[in-house]
Scaffold this motif. Structure first.
Motif, short mmCIF file in Angstrom:
data_model
loop_
_atom_site.label_atom_id
_atom_site.label_comp_id
_atom_site.label_asym_id
_atom_site.label_seq_id
_atom_site.Cartn_x
_atom_site.Cartn_y
_atom_site.Cartn_z
N LYS A 213 2.81 -8.88 -0.31
CA LYS A 213 2.10 -7.98 -1.22
C LYS A 213 1.09 -7.20 -0.40
O LYS A 213 0.05 -7.73 0.00
N LYS A 214 1.42 -5.94 -0.14
CA LYS A 214 0.53 -5.11 0.67
C LYS A 214 -0.65 -4.63 -0.16
O LYS A 214 -0.50 -4.29 -1.33
N ALA A 246 3.63 -1.30 -8.05
CA ALA A 246 2.30 -1.24 -7.44
C ALA A 246 1.24 -1.33 -8.52
O ALA A 246 1.37 -0.73 -9.59
N GLN A 267 1.12 -3.91 -3.60
CA GLN A 267 2.47 -3.36 -3.59
C GLN A 267 3.42 -4.52 -3.31
O GLN A 267 3.52 -5.00 -2.18
N GLN A 270 6.19 -5.05 -0.22
CA GLN A 270 5.90 -4.16 0.90
C GLN A 270 5.18 -4.94 2.01
O GLN A 270 4.13 -5.53 1.78
N ASP A 272 4.94 -3.42 5.37
CA ASP A 272 4.57 -2.51 6.45
C ASP A 272 3.06 -2.26 6.41
O ASP A 272 2.38 -2.59 5.44
N ASP A 276 -0.17 4.21 2.03
CA ASP A 276 0.58 4.92 1.01
C ASP A 276 -0.41 5.85 0.30
O ASP A 276 -1.25 5.38 -0.47
N THR A 304 -4.67 -1.26 5.68
CA THR A 304 -3.87 -2.12 4.81
C THR A 304 -3.81 -3.52 5.39
O THR A 304 -4.06 -3.75 6.58
N VAL A 306 -1.43 -7.45 4.48
CA VAL A 306 -0.31 -8.01 3.72
C VAL A 306 -0.64 -9.44 3.31
O VAL A 306 -0.92 -10.30 4.16
#
Length: 374
Positions: A213-214, A246, A267, A270, A272, A276, A304, A306
């Motif tokens: 979960k980003k 999201a 998110q 996600q 990465d 965004d 960001t 994760v």
């Protein structure tokens, strides 16, 4: 020259791994911590120390942890003021009468656990935080919550651990029943391995029931806002439980530097590190809806991180159900910093056959593996 065998290898030197090393060494075990320096969730998070109550087990884990943080925090600050431990408290902000009803329910749940909290009227909220927009319904004030700069806190836990903890900046390529194989092919052996590397752990154990979960964060320049509390909307609880797409929620933290740290977003799926723009814009709009003055402030950085999430939202704390000698301390999602102390205490009790400080069954890894096994 071969390295001497240890009682425990810990893979991951974030806040969870560091807390586990601290506790295991206090129990008399020799501990060797391995970390590749890939900067996981501990480096990216807000460092909000908060009692959460979405689930009775989560409430027990987070409230027990807060007791430990109130002991650790002043000691951390004395050794390293950059740990920035502060008991700022949390204001759970109610935008509507329905939110205020939820605040009342939350107040009752926290009270049942013995957590001090006070309901605030709209006028009391405005007096407590005049920077908030007008027209809000009220809030729930939890004065015992706080904040900490998690990377420095993790470092303190390792450097101020009882004798028996060593550290090595290396990448682990494989875990087996004898210990760990490093990227250069050498071995580090131990009687047990604790995997505490968040989402990065999935590369070492491919059956872990974890999903990424980003989240996005932004921080302002320094301003004399006078904000004194962590500010979180009641709707944040719903955003943490969303299972697809999201989600954004208002979450702003006053840093000791005079800056404001702004969250939060999720998110699902996600992993990465890319920003965004659409999600960041939604998150910032949500923040300015509650704090209109933010619109005139400069953002000096966005980034960001994760989170590692489990199917039921509770972390995995205990032995891997099928791999002998492998122990898990994973899947804390956004509560890893808060719940590190109780996670470490529970894991240490299980590994040493001591009496657990709280019920272990809700966190047993076997329950999540059962959910994903055909």
């Amino acid at each position: 020259m071969p390295h001497p065998s240890k009682d425990v290898l810990i893979v991951g030197a974030g806040i969870i791994g560091a807390a586990c090393a601290h506790h295991l060494a206090a129990a008399g075990l020799s501990v060797h911590v391995l970390d590749a320096g890939l900067k996981g969730a501990t480096q990216a998070g807000m460092g909000h120390l908060v009692v959460m109550d979405s689930d009775p087990a989560e409430l027990a884990l987070s409230s027990l942890s807060m007791d430990a943080w109130r002991q650790w925090g002043p000691r951390m600050n004395a050794a390293d003021p950059a740990c920035a431990y502060t008991e700022c408290g949390t204001l759970w902000v109610a935008a509507t009468s329905d939110d205020m009803t939820e605040a009342e329910r939350k107040h009752a749940r926290l009270g049942h656990q013995g957590v001090a909290a006070t309901l605030l009227t709209a006028r009391q909220l405005a007096d407590a935080e005049p920077f908030l927009r007008s027209g809000l319904a009220g809030a729930l004030h939890v004065p015992g919550d706080g904040l900490v700069y998690a990377p420095n806190a993790a470092r303190w836990l390792l450097t101020h651990a009882p004798p028996g903890v060593s550290f090595e900046a290396v990448r682990v390529d494989k875990i087996d029943e004898q210990g760990a194989v490093l990227a250069d092919g050498s071995r580090r052996n131990a009687k047990a391995v604790v995997l505490a590397a968040g989402m990065l752990a999935a590369h070492l154990c491919d059956d872990l029931p974890l999903a990424p979960k980003k989240g996005h964060l932004a921080i302002t320049d320094r301003y004399p806002t006078g904000i004194r509390h962590q500010l979180v909307e009641l709707g944040y609880m719903a955003s943490t439980q969303q299972r697809d797409g999201a989600a954004v929620a208002f979450n702003v933290q006053p840093r000791p530097t005079g800056q404001l740290l702004i969250g939060s977003s999720r998110q699902i799926g996600q992993a990465d590190s890319d920003i965004d723009p659409m999600v960041l814009a939604r998150m910032l709009k949500r923040a300015t809806d509650f704090l209109p003055g933010l619109s005139g402030m400069n953002l000096i950085r966005t980034w960001t991180g994760v989170r590692a999430a489990t199917p039921d939202g509770l972390p995995l704390i205990g032995p891997h159900p099928t791999r002998a000698g492998l122990w898990l301390a994973l899947g804390h999602e956004g509560l890893g910093v808060t719940t590190a102390p109780a996670t470490a205490a529970l894991l240490t009790a299980l590994m040493t056959n001591a009496t657990p400080p709280l019920a272990a069954a809700p966190f047993a890894p076997s329950r999540s593996f059962d959910e994903v096994t055909p």
